[in-house]
Design a protein around this motif. Structure first.
Motif, PDB file in Angstrom:
ATOM      1  N   ALA A   1      13.594  18.671 -18.052  1.00 54.74           N
ATOM      2  CA  ALA A   1      15.029  18.876 -17.833  1.00 54.74           C
ATOM      3  C   ALA A   1      15.741  17.601 -17.400  1.00 54.74           C
ATOM      4  O   ALA A   1      16.975  17.523 -17.475  1.00 54.74           O
ATOM      5  N   LEU A   2      15.001  16.594 -16.937  1.00 51.30           N
ATOM      6  CA  LEU A   2      15.617  15.351 -16.479  1.00 51.30           C
ATOM      7  C   LEU A   2      15.595  14.257 -17.542  1.00 51.30           C
ATOM      8  O   LEU A   2      16.118  13.172 -17.322  1.00 51.30           O
ATOM      9  N   ARG A   3      15.004  14.534 -18.694  1.00 49.00           N
ATOM     10  CA  ARG A   3      14.926  13.509 -19.738  1.00 49.00           C
ATOM     11  C   ARG A   3      16.292  13.228 -20.359  1.00 49.00           C
ATOM     12  O   ARG A   3      16.510  12.174 -20.930  1.00 49.00           O
ATOM     13  N   SER A   4      17.197  14.191 -20.253  1.00 48.14           N
ATOM     14  CA  SER A   4      18.542  13.997 -20.805  1.00 48.14           C
ATOM     15  C   SER A   4      19.589  14.333 -19.747  1.00 48.14           C
ATOM     16  O   SER A   4      20.588  14.983 -20.029  1.00 48.14           O
ATOM     17  N   ALA A   5      19.347  13.916 -18.509  1.00 49.94           N
ATOM     18  CA  ALA A   5      20.263  14.203 -17.398  1.00 49.94           C
ATOM     19  C   ALA A   5      21.587  13.468 -17.597  1.00 49.94           C
ATOM     20  O   ALA A   5      21.641  12.424 -18.264  1.00 49.94           O
ATOM     21  N   PRO A   6      22.679  13.998 -16.996  1.00 51.88           N
ATOM     22  CA  PRO A   6      23.992  13.377 -17.183  1.00 51.88           C
ATOM     23  C   PRO A   6      24.176  12.072 -16.420  1.00 51.88           C
ATOM     24  O   PRO A   6      25.179  11.394 -16.598  1.00 51.88           O
ATOM     25  N   ARG A   7      23.246  11.709 -15.569  1.00 56.53           N
ATOM     26  CA  ARG A   7      23.351  10.420 -14.888  1.00 56.53           C
ATOM     27  C   ARG A   7      21.995   9.723 -14.944  1.00 56.53           C
ATOM     28  O   ARG A   7      21.008  10.259 -15.428  1.00 56.53           O
ATOM     29  N   ALA A   8      21.963   8.499 -14.433  1.00 56.31           N
ATOM     30  CA  ALA A   8      20.765   7.674 -14.545  1.00 56.31           C
ATOM     31  C   ALA A   8      19.569   8.326 -13.851  1.00 56.31           C
ATOM     32  O   ALA A   8      19.689   8.848 -12.742  1.00 56.31           O
ATOM     33  N   VAL A   9      18.428   8.281 -14.514  1.00 54.40           N
ATOM     34  CA  VAL A   9      17.165   8.755 -13.938  1.00 54.40           C
ATOM     35  C   VAL A   9      16.174   7.599 -14.009  1.00 54.40           C
ATOM     36  O   VAL A   9      15.870   7.083 -15.086  1.00 54.40           O
ATOM     37  N   VAL A  10      15.698   7.182 -12.846  1.00 52.84           N
ATOM     38  CA  VAL A  10      14.746   6.082 -12.740  1.00 52.84           C
ATOM     39  C   VAL A  10      13.377   6.676 -12.417  1.00 52.84           C
ATOM     40  O   VAL A  10      13.267   7.600 -11.604  1.00 52.84           O
ATOM     41  N   VAL A  11      12.349   6.150 -13.046  1.00 57.78           N
ATOM     42  CA  VAL A  11      10.994   6.670 -12.855  1.00 57.78           C
ATOM     43  C   VAL A  11      10.094   5.562 -12.315  1.00 57.78           C
ATOM     44  O   VAL A  11      10.109   4.430 -12.816  1.00 57.78           O
ATOM     45  N   HIS A  12       9.325   5.897 -11.274  1.00 60.42           N
ATOM     46  CA  HIS A  12       8.277   5.025 -10.755  1.00 60.42           C
ATOM     47  C   HIS A  12       6.966   5.801 -10.829  1.00 60.42           C
ATOM     48  O   HIS A  12       6.866   6.888 -10.264  1.00 60.42           O
ATOM     49  N   GLU A  13       5.998   5.257 -11.509  1.00 57.73           N
ATOM     50  CA  GLU A  13       4.689   5.909 -11.571  1.00 57.73           C
ATOM     51  C   GLU A  13       3.746   5.257 -10.569  1.00 57.73           C
ATOM     52  O   GLU A  13       3.636   4.029 -10.516  1.00 57.73           O
ATOM     53  N   LEU A  14       3.086   6.098  -9.776  1.00 54.22           N
ATOM     54  CA  LEU A  14       2.125   5.602  -8.801  1.00 54.22           C
ATOM     55  C   LEU A  14       0.716   5.957  -9.244  1.00 54.22           C
ATOM     56  O   LEU A  14       0.487   7.013  -9.841  1.00 54.22           O
ATOM     57  N   ARG A  15      -0.200   5.065  -8.914  1.00 50.47           N
ATOM     58  CA  ARG A  15      -1.605   5.308  -9.190  1.00 50.47           C
ATOM     59  C   ARG A  15      -2.425   4.666  -8.075  1.00 50.47           C
ATOM     60  O   ARG A  15      -2.329   3.465  -7.844  1.00 50.47           O
ATOM     61  N   ARG A  16      -3.142   5.508  -7.348  1.00 49.28           N
ATOM     62  CA  ARG A  16      -4.003   5.033  -6.268  1.00 49.28           C
ATOM     63  C   ARG A  16      -3.258   4.149  -5.273  1.00 49.28           C
ATOM     64  O   ARG A  16      -3.743   3.100  -4.852  1.00 49.28           O
ATOM     65  N   GLY A  17      -2.061   4.593  -4.912  1.00 45.67           N
ATOM     66  CA  GLY A  17      -1.330   3.913  -3.859  1.00 45.67           C
ATOM     67  C   GLY A  17      -0.579   2.672  -4.270  1.00 45.67           C
ATOM     68  O   GLY A  17      -0.094   1.920  -3.408  1.00 45.67           O
TER      69      GLY A  17
ATOM     70  N   VAL B   1      19.159   9.615  -9.746  1.00 43.90           N
ATOM     71  CA  VAL B   1      17.976  10.434  -9.528  1.00 43.90           C
ATOM     72  C   VAL B   1      16.769   9.544  -9.749  1.00 43.90           C
ATOM     73  O   VAL B   1      16.648   8.903 -10.802  1.00 43.90           O
ATOM     74  N   THR B   2      15.893   9.484  -8.766  1.00 46.38           N
ATOM     75  CA  THR B   2      14.658   8.719  -8.892  1.00 46.38           C
ATOM     76  C   THR B   2      13.491   9.690  -8.839  1.00 46.38           C
ATOM     77  O   THR B   2      13.464  10.584  -7.989  1.00 46.38           O
ATOM     78  N   VAL B   3      12.553   9.523  -9.756  1.00 46.45           N
ATOM     79  CA  VAL B   3      11.390  10.412  -9.827  1.00 46.45           C
ATOM     80  C   VAL B   3      10.125   9.592  -9.616  1.00 46.45           C
ATOM     81  O   VAL B   3       9.889   8.602 -10.319  1.00 46.45           O
ATOM     82  N   LEU B   4       9.326   9.993  -8.632  1.00 50.74           N
ATOM     83  CA  LEU B   4       8.008   9.408  -8.408  1.00 50.74           C
ATOM     84  C   LEU B   4       6.996  10.280  -9.131  1.00 50.74           C
ATOM     85  O   LEU B   4       6.894  11.470  -8.849  1.00 50.74           O
ATOM     86  N   THR B   5       6.268   9.714 -10.070  1.00 46.47           N
ATOM     87  CA  THR B   5       5.279  10.483 -10.807  1.00 46.47           C
ATOM     88  C   THR B   5       3.877   9.964 -10.500  1.00 46.47           C
ATOM     89  O   THR B   5       3.699   8.833 -10.036  1.00 46.47           O
ATOM     90  N   GLY B   6       2.908  10.809 -10.762  1.00 47.81           N
ATOM     91  CA  GLY B   6       1.517  10.429 -10.542  1.00 47.81           C
ATOM     92  C   GLY B   6       0.668  11.640 -10.231  1.00 47.81           C
ATOM     93  O   GLY B   6       1.177  12.688  -9.830  1.00 47.81           O
ATOM     94  N   ARG B   7      -0.604  11.502 -10.422  1.00 49.57           N
ATOM     95  CA  ARG B   7      -1.523  12.595 -10.140  1.00 49.57           C
ATOM     96  C   ARG B   7      -1.626  12.839  -8.645  1.00 49.57           C
ATOM     97  O   ARG B   7      -1.199  12.017  -7.822  1.00 49.57           O
TER      98      ARG B   7
END
Length: 218
Positions: free
Chosen positions: A189-205, A32-38
């Protein structure tokens, strides 16, 4: 983990404005990959660029190492990619049942309705008359019924109750498919997911952070 999808030095322009500034980003297979950012950070544009609904002005999109930059959104969908956009994710003039059948092809609707039993009494309703949360349930259910191997979802739990949202994230975390979510922040709910969770934070592109969910939690 090997990359399922990649943006390589990707640039996207909307008229005179550049939304992505040479982004390098890998979506790990089977994770699971999560893109975060405003809002305005480029999260939605990354999903659209990967899905092929917006063209690149520079760089490339790779799928399992193959350059698919020139493939249309329809061709990428045929290869096994499903996009749940943040808006207009369902066919409003069709009933809930018709929306599900379009995605399911010959598959049974049962699994999707078991996931979201709230949709059962709404099957004959036009999708456009549903509430925002109900439309999001329908949109995610459609993606689950599709044969897609890669799911791109833009704020899938928007408008859902906290209980249904938690159920949605738990379901996505348990899928065997590769999942990419765009969210303003990492869902609890994804902070303790049963498989790997990768996070990428974006800011202004641009990507300003890449790491595991545990690092974000700390």
């Amino acid at each position: 983990m090997s990359a399922e999808l990649e943006l390589r030095h990707a640039r996207v322009r909307y008229g005179p404005l550049e939304a992505l500034h040479g982004v390098d980003l890998a979506v790990a297979g089977g994770a699971v990959t999560v893109l975060t950012g405003r809002n305005g950070s480029g999260r939605t544009t990354v999903l659209r660029a990967l899905a092929g609904t917006v063209p690149l002005s520079g760089g490339a999109v790779a799928w399992r190492g193959r350059d698919v930059t020139r493939l249309t959104a329809h061709a990428r969908a045929a290869l096994g990619l499903a996009l749940v956009p943040d808006r207009e994710a369902v066919f409003g003039s069709l009933s809930v049942a018709e929306n599900l059948r379009l995605a399911a092809r010959r598959a049974e609707l049962g699994p999707a309705l078991d996931t979201y039993p709230e949709l059962r009494p709404l099957l004959s309703r036009a999708a456009g008359t549903l509430s925002g949360g109900e439309q999001r349930m329908l949109a995610v259910a459609r993606a689950l019924l599709s044969p897609a191997e890669v799911l791109l979802l833009d704020e899938p739990a928007q408008g859902m109750s906290p209980t249904v949202a938690a159920r949605t994230y738990a379901l996505l975390a348990a899928l065997p498919a590769t999942v990419l979510l765009a969210e303003q922040s990492l869902p609890a709910a994804l902070r303790s997911a049963p498989r790997a969770v990768v996070v990428h934070e974006l800011r202004r592109g641009t990507v300003v952070f890449s790491g595991e969910a545990a690092e974000v939690a700390r």
